[in-house]
Design a protein around this motif. Structure first.
Motif, PDB file in Angstrom:
ATOM      1  N   LEU A  17       0.862  22.826  24.323  1.00 26.00           N
ATOM      2  CA  LEU A  17       2.152  22.850  23.080  1.00 26.00           C
ATOM      3  C   LEU A  17       3.266  23.688  23.326  1.00 26.00           C
ATOM      4  O   LEU A  17       4.500  23.303  22.766  1.00 26.00           O
ATOM      5  CB  LEU A  17       1.197  23.766  21.749  1.00 26.00           C
ATOM      6  CG  LEU A  17       2.164  23.978  20.640  1.00 26.00           C
ATOM      7  CD1 LEU A  17       2.453  22.521  20.037  1.00 26.00           C
ATOM      8  CD2 LEU A  17       1.137  24.568  19.575  1.00 26.00           C
ATOM      9  N   GLU A  18       3.246  24.485  24.286  1.00 33.69           N
ATOM     10  CA  GLU A  18       4.245  25.612  24.455  1.00 33.69           C
ATOM     11  C   GLU A  18       5.576  24.575  25.286  1.00 33.69           C
ATOM     12  O   GLU A  18       6.630  24.405  24.755  1.00 33.69           O
ATOM     13  CB  GLU A  18       3.985  26.787  25.331  1.00 33.69           C
ATOM     14  CG  GLU A  18       3.330  27.641  24.791  1.00 33.69           C
ATOM     15  CD  GLU A  18       3.869  28.191  23.330  1.00 33.69           C
ATOM     16  OE1 GLU A  18       5.157  28.480  23.431  1.00 33.69           O
ATOM     17  OE2 GLU A  18       3.217  28.245  22.073  1.00 33.69           O
ATOM     18  N   VAL A  19       5.111  23.839  26.444  1.00 34.76           N
ATOM     19  CA  VAL A  19       5.986  23.024  26.785  1.00 34.76           C
ATOM     20  C   VAL A  19       6.533  21.970  26.073  1.00 34.76           C
ATOM     21  O   VAL A  19       7.709  21.623  25.935  1.00 34.76           O
ATOM     22  CB  VAL A  19       5.282  22.239  28.047  1.00 34.76           C
ATOM     23  CG1 VAL A  19       6.418  21.214  28.865  1.00 34.76           C
ATOM     24  CG2 VAL A  19       4.583  23.246  29.206  1.00 34.76           C
ATOM     25  N   GLY A  20       5.653  21.441  24.983  1.00 35.48           N
ATOM     26  CA  GLY A  20       6.105  20.426  24.156  1.00 35.48           C
ATOM     27  C   GLY A  20       7.121  21.027  23.082  1.00 35.48           C
ATOM     28  O   GLY A  20       8.382  20.209  22.707  1.00 35.48           O
ATOM     29  N   LYS A  21       7.029  22.197  22.577  1.00 33.93           N
ATOM     30  CA  LYS A  21       7.936  22.944  21.841  1.00 33.93           C
ATOM     31  C   LYS A  21       9.378  23.144  22.456  1.00 33.93           C
ATOM     32  O   LYS A  21      10.369  23.126  22.100  1.00 33.93           O
ATOM     33  CB  LYS A  21       7.394  24.342  21.393  1.00 33.93           C
ATOM     34  CG  LYS A  21       6.676  24.223  20.104  1.00 33.93           C
ATOM     35  CD  LYS A  21       6.087  25.739  19.658  1.00 33.93           C
ATOM     36  CE  LYS A  21       5.217  25.639  18.564  1.00 33.93           C
ATOM     37  NZ  LYS A  21       4.536  27.154  18.590  1.00 33.93           N
ATOM     38  N   TRP A  22       9.221  23.536  23.696  1.00 35.07           N
ATOM     39  CA  TRP A  22      10.341  23.702  24.510  1.00 35.07           C
ATOM     40  C   TRP A  22      11.064  22.289  24.567  1.00 35.07           C
ATOM     41  O   TRP A  22      12.200  22.394  24.461  1.00 35.07           O
ATOM     42  CB  TRP A  22       9.953  24.127  26.123  1.00 35.07           C
ATOM     43  CG  TRP A  22      11.117  24.307  26.891  1.00 35.07           C
ATOM     44  CD1 TRP A  22      11.794  25.589  27.121  1.00 35.07           C
ATOM     45  CD2 TRP A  22      11.716  23.370  27.679  1.00 35.07           C
ATOM     46  NE1 TRP A  22      12.675  25.504  27.961  1.00 35.07           N
ATOM     47  CE2 TRP A  22      12.950  24.103  28.128  1.00 35.07           C
ATOM     48  CE3 TRP A  22      11.873  22.059  27.950  1.00 35.07           C
ATOM     49  CZ2 TRP A  22      13.865  23.339  29.049  1.00 35.07           C
ATOM     50  CZ3 TRP A  22      12.877  21.379  28.634  1.00 35.07           C
ATOM     51  CH2 TRP A  22      13.847  21.998  29.046  1.00 35.07           C
ATOM     52  N   VAL A  23      10.446  21.434  24.576  1.00 34.39           N
ATOM     53  CA  VAL A  23      11.066  19.952  24.796  1.00 34.39           C
ATOM     54  C   VAL A  23      11.593  19.838  23.300  1.00 34.39           C
ATOM     55  O   VAL A  23      12.976  19.310  23.312  1.00 34.39           O
ATOM     56  CB  VAL A  23      10.042  18.679  25.120  1.00 34.39           C
ATOM     57  CG1 VAL A  23      10.832  17.488  25.035  1.00 34.39           C
ATOM     58  CG2 VAL A  23       9.654  18.938  26.482  1.00 34.39           C
ATOM     59  N   HIS A  24      11.101  20.260  22.362  1.00 35.37           N
ATOM     60  CA  HIS A  24      11.536  19.984  20.847  1.00 35.37           C
ATOM     61  C   HIS A  24      13.070  20.671  20.861  1.00 35.37           C
ATOM     62  O   HIS A  24      13.963  20.231  20.286  1.00 35.37           O
ATOM     63  CB  HIS A  24      10.649  20.404  20.047  1.00 35.37           C
ATOM     64  CG  HIS A  24      11.020  19.976  18.585  1.00 35.37           C
ATOM     65  ND1 HIS A  24      10.354  20.117  17.624  1.00 35.37           N
ATOM     66  CD2 HIS A  24      11.969  19.236  17.906  1.00 35.37           C
ATOM     67  CE1 HIS A  24      10.762  19.609  16.335  1.00 35.37           C
ATOM     68  NE2 HIS A  24      11.860  19.099  16.756  1.00 35.37           N
TER      69      HIS A  24
ATOM     70  N   THR B 149      12.748  10.567  30.205  1.00 36.74           N
ATOM     71  CA  THR B 149      12.235  11.724  30.672  1.00 36.74           C
ATOM     72  C   THR B 149      11.332  12.452  29.621  1.00 36.74           C
ATOM     73  O   THR B 149      10.167  12.758  29.924  1.00 36.74           O
ATOM     74  CB  THR B 149      13.094  12.672  31.402  1.00 36.74           C
ATOM     75  OG1 THR B 149      14.199  12.166  32.025  1.00 36.74           O
ATOM     76  CG2 THR B 149      12.267  13.629  32.656  1.00 36.74           C
ATOM     77  N   LEU B 150      11.955  12.784  28.532  1.00 40.69           N
ATOM     78  CA  LEU B 150      11.461  13.553  27.506  1.00 40.69           C
ATOM     79  C   LEU B 150      10.219  13.109  26.843  1.00 40.69           C
ATOM     80  O   LEU B 150       9.302  13.613  26.757  1.00 40.69           O
ATOM     81  CB  LEU B 150      12.521  13.836  26.256  1.00 40.69           C
ATOM     82  CG  LEU B 150      13.683  14.592  26.710  1.00 40.69           C
ATOM     83  CD1 LEU B 150      14.796  14.704  25.913  1.00 40.69           C
ATOM     84  CD2 LEU B 150      13.408  15.865  27.343  1.00 40.69           C
ATOM     85  N   VAL B 151      10.178  11.657  26.625  1.00 38.22           N
ATOM     86  CA  VAL B 151       9.188  10.856  26.260  1.00 38.22           C
ATOM     87  C   VAL B 151       7.875  11.084  27.091  1.00 38.22           C
ATOM     88  O   VAL B 151       6.957  11.197  26.698  1.00 38.22           O
ATOM     89  CB  VAL B 151       9.618   9.507  25.832  1.00 38.22           C
ATOM     90  CG1 VAL B 151       8.063   8.614  25.670  1.00 38.22           C
ATOM     91  CG2 VAL B 151      10.663   9.303  24.851  1.00 38.22           C
ATOM     92  N   ALA B 152       8.289  11.009  28.326  1.00 39.96           N
ATOM     93  CA  ALA B 152       7.140  10.877  29.511  1.00 39.96           C
ATOM     94  C   ALA B 152       6.722  12.259  29.315  1.00 39.96           C
ATOM     95  O   ALA B 152       5.197  12.232  29.518  1.00 39.96           O
ATOM     96  CB  ALA B 152       7.669  10.734  30.709  1.00 39.96           C
ATOM     97  N   VAL B 153       7.445  13.367  29.425  1.00 34.17           N
ATOM     98  CA  VAL B 153       7.140  14.675  29.267  1.00 34.17           C
ATOM     99  C   VAL B 153       6.230  14.958  28.082  1.00 34.17           C
ATOM    100  O   VAL B 153       5.141  15.651  28.260  1.00 34.17           O
ATOM    101  CB  VAL B 153       8.175  15.715  29.619  1.00 34.17           C
ATOM    102  CG1 VAL B 153       7.622  17.203  29.234  1.00 34.17           C
ATOM    103  CG2 VAL B 153       8.705  15.521  30.946  1.00 34.17           C
ATOM    104  N   LEU B 154       6.753  14.636  27.022  1.00 38.17           N
ATOM    105  CA  LEU B 154       5.804  14.762  25.771  1.00 38.17           C
ATOM    106  C   LEU B 154       4.364  14.000  25.759  1.00 38.17           C
ATOM    107  O   LEU B 154       3.620  14.747  25.544  1.00 38.17           O
ATOM    108  CB  LEU B 154       6.621  14.217  24.497  1.00 38.17           C
ATOM    109  CG  LEU B 154       7.889  15.046  24.032  1.00 38.17           C
ATOM    110  CD1 LEU B 154       8.628  14.424  23.052  1.00 38.17           C
ATOM    111  CD2 LEU B 154       7.465  16.342  23.648  1.00 38.17           C
ATOM    112  N   ASN B 155       4.309  12.892  26.503  1.00 40.39           N
ATOM    113  CA  ASN B 155       3.112  12.204  26.569  1.00 40.39           C
ATOM    114  C   ASN B 155       2.096  13.039  27.695  1.00 40.39           C
ATOM    115  O   ASN B 155       1.057  13.260  27.091  1.00 40.39           O
ATOM    116  CB  ASN B 155       3.395  10.951  26.974  1.00 40.39           C
ATOM    117  CG  ASN B 155       2.268  10.127  27.682  1.00 40.39           C
ATOM    118  OD1 ASN B 155       1.109  10.448  27.096  1.00 40.39           O
ATOM    119  ND2 ASN B 155       2.241   9.412  28.547  1.00 40.39           N
TER     120      ASN B 155
END
Length: 525
Positions: free
Chosen positions: A250-257, A236-242
């Motif tokens: 960027l904000e969503v990406g940082k949240w995932v991080h 899921t995380l890889v798909a979301v980061l994509n």
DNA sequence: GTAGGGTTAG
């Protein structure tokens, strides 16, 4: 042996195979219950050599007609990629059950023979057998890979008419099939109607939407997933980061991080690479490098992401240093790495080095340059102002130049004001693909760059006459995790008035000229 | 005997 296999761990499967060897050494014969166990161990290990040995043993001891043994044998050949052997075993068995058919069909599907698998399914139906849920899951997923909507509908109809149990497997397969066949709304309907969902259902939906380049919708699906309390997994995380990379979110990406760190998920492999790529594409090259350096194992994807990222951030030298470092530690570059490397040279004006690296592609790394690489070279020469060299390069290319190659030439003409050459190229392009808007825009810009306003306007009229519309570019920004997309003259946003007022102020502040009230900049066309 | 993965491309 059964206990060993129930753990699904490779070490135990290996022990099971060793037990079999030990039994053989002690002249202990296996029976129809032990053979399937040994074969299952071989399946887990994908151990074809021992498998073939067991096969010979099975025949010698007269178990070649036992369905349970035969099905496991087929399964082994299936996971080892030996479709021919699967078929042979199947054909030699006079009595087959639904499981044999399912394994046979899956053998074809898993090894890339989707069409043949589907044909076998219909052959089975013609034979008078009724498919069950598991069989349908296999065939529907084959159909998803084929992208054949007509077939998909037919299979869905079969599921209905036979009143098959709509379980989570069948639901997931259907959702995937409809997404891959271009029917997003039907896929969503099926998804909503599913009586049971798991993390795979959500991943199917999210990555399916992402593959359709509907990244915003994919992110809202991800939000919904969390609202419903479903825990995302690494996929899921890889798909979301994509999605974040493509949206610049960027904000969503940082949240995932943060989520990754908090849940102690290892930043390596797919997850690490997706993070690096996300930061690079979202403009946070420092963070991309930080993640990259923290990764314990790095592969060609990690390096390529960083190289492409640095190249697009204008850090040509640094990108090349990473490339040389990668070679030093023995990671083989691939075609995409070279797109990054050549882009770096092109953006950094490194003509000579680019030339050498392009030659190295085949000479050293045995990678055949593709049209993208030729495009990079044309771009490299064009940007450096070497238009004649660029033209010469195009004329000597071993592959047919495509629109993007001529586009690079046109772009160079437009910068250098080479009207005659641009005209010559435009004629070629118009012949080939008249509906493309970019050709005309570039031609018009070329005229404009040498102040031939009347000619520029004429090109625009031709476009109007031939009903060619410029496809509007689209940009997006992210605020508080919400991504908003904007097109030129777009007034869809609820606060579009405020936005345009701000654009006007900014433009005034930056350039001292007023922005047009419709939000478009005063550009040449 | 069943489902999704999935990163790199001017």
């Amino acid at each position: 042996m059964r206990c060993l296999l129930s753990s699904k761990c490779k070490e135990n499967a290996l022990l099971a195979v060793l037990m079999y060897v030990e039994m053989m050494c002690n002249d202990l014969d296996l029976d129809k219950y032990t053979y399937p166990l040994v074969l299952k161990a071989c399946v887990q290990l994908r151990e074809l050599r021992y498998g073939r040995f067991v096969h010979a043993h099975v025949i010698k001891n007269g178990y070649a007609l036992d369905l349970y043994v035969v099905n496991n044998l087929m399964r082994l050949y299936c996971v080892c990629g030996c479709v021919g052997s699967v078929r042979k075993v199947f054909d030699r068995t006079p009595v087959r059950d639904l499981v044999s058919w399912t394994i046979l069909i899956q053998g074809y599907v898993d090894n890339g023979y989707m069409k043949e698998g589907v044909d076998l399914f219909f052959e089975m139906i013609d034979d008078g057998l009724r498919a069950d849920e598991r069989m349908m899951v296999v065939v529907i997923s084959a159909c998803a890979k084929l992208g054949d909507l007509k077939l998909g509908r037919e299979l869905h109809e079969y599921v209905w008419s036979r009143k098959l149990n709509f379980d989570v497997f069948l639901g997931n397969a259907l959702v995937d099939m409809y997404l891959k066949c271009g029917e997003r709304d039907v896929a969503l309907d099926v998804f909503r109607e599913m009586p049971m969902r798991n993390v795979i259902s959500w991943n199917t939906l999210i990555s399916g939407l992402a593959q359709r380049r509907e990244f915003k919708q994919a992110l809202s699906a991800f939000n919904e997933m969390q609202d419903q309390g479903v825990k995302p997994d690494e996929n899921t995380l890889v798909a979301v980061l994509n999605c974040c990379s493509n949206l610049g979110a960027l904000e969503v990406g940082k949240w995932v991080h943060t989520y990754i760190d908090r849940n102690r998920i290892r930043v390596a492999g797919f997850v690490g690479n997706a993070l690096v790529d996300m930061y690079a594409k979202c403009g946070s090259m420092d963070d991309a490098l930080r993640v990259f350096r923290s990764m314990s194992t790095k592969d060609v994807f990690s390096y390529t992401s960083v190289i492409v990222g640095l190249a697009t951030h204008g850090k040509a030298r640094m990108a090349l240093n990473f490339f040389y470092k990668m070679l030093e530690i023995g990671i083989q570059p691939n075609e995409v790495t070279f797109v990054g490397v050549l882009t770096a040279c092109s953006h950094g004006g490194l003509v000579e080095e680019g030339d050498k690296l392009f030659a190295d592609m085949w000479r050293v790394h045995k990678l055949k340059p593709r049209i993208e690489h030729y495009g990079c070279m044309v771009d490299l020469l064009g940007r450096a102002g070497l238009i004649n060299e660029a033209m010469e390069f195009v004329e000597n290319m071993p592959i047919e130049p495509d629109a993007s190659i001529w586009g690079s030439i046109l772009a160079a003409c437009s910068i250098e004001g080479k009207v005659e050459l641009a005209q010559h190229v435009t004629e070629k392009l118009v012949d080939r693909e008249s509906e493309k808007d970019g050709t005309y825009i570039l031609m018009s810009n070329t005229y404009a760059s040498v102040s031939k306003w009347r000619d520029a306007l004429e090109v625009r009229k031709v476009m109007k006459r031939q009903k060619i519309k410029k496809v509007p570019g689209c940009s997006s920004i992210e605020l508080d995790g919400v991504v908003s997309e904007f097109r030129r003259r777009d007034k869809a946003h609820p606060r579009s008035k405020d936005i345009y007022a701000m654009v006007e102020q900014l433009t005034l502040h930056l350039t001292g000229t007023e922005a047009l009230s419709d939000g478009s900049e005063s550009c040449m066309i």
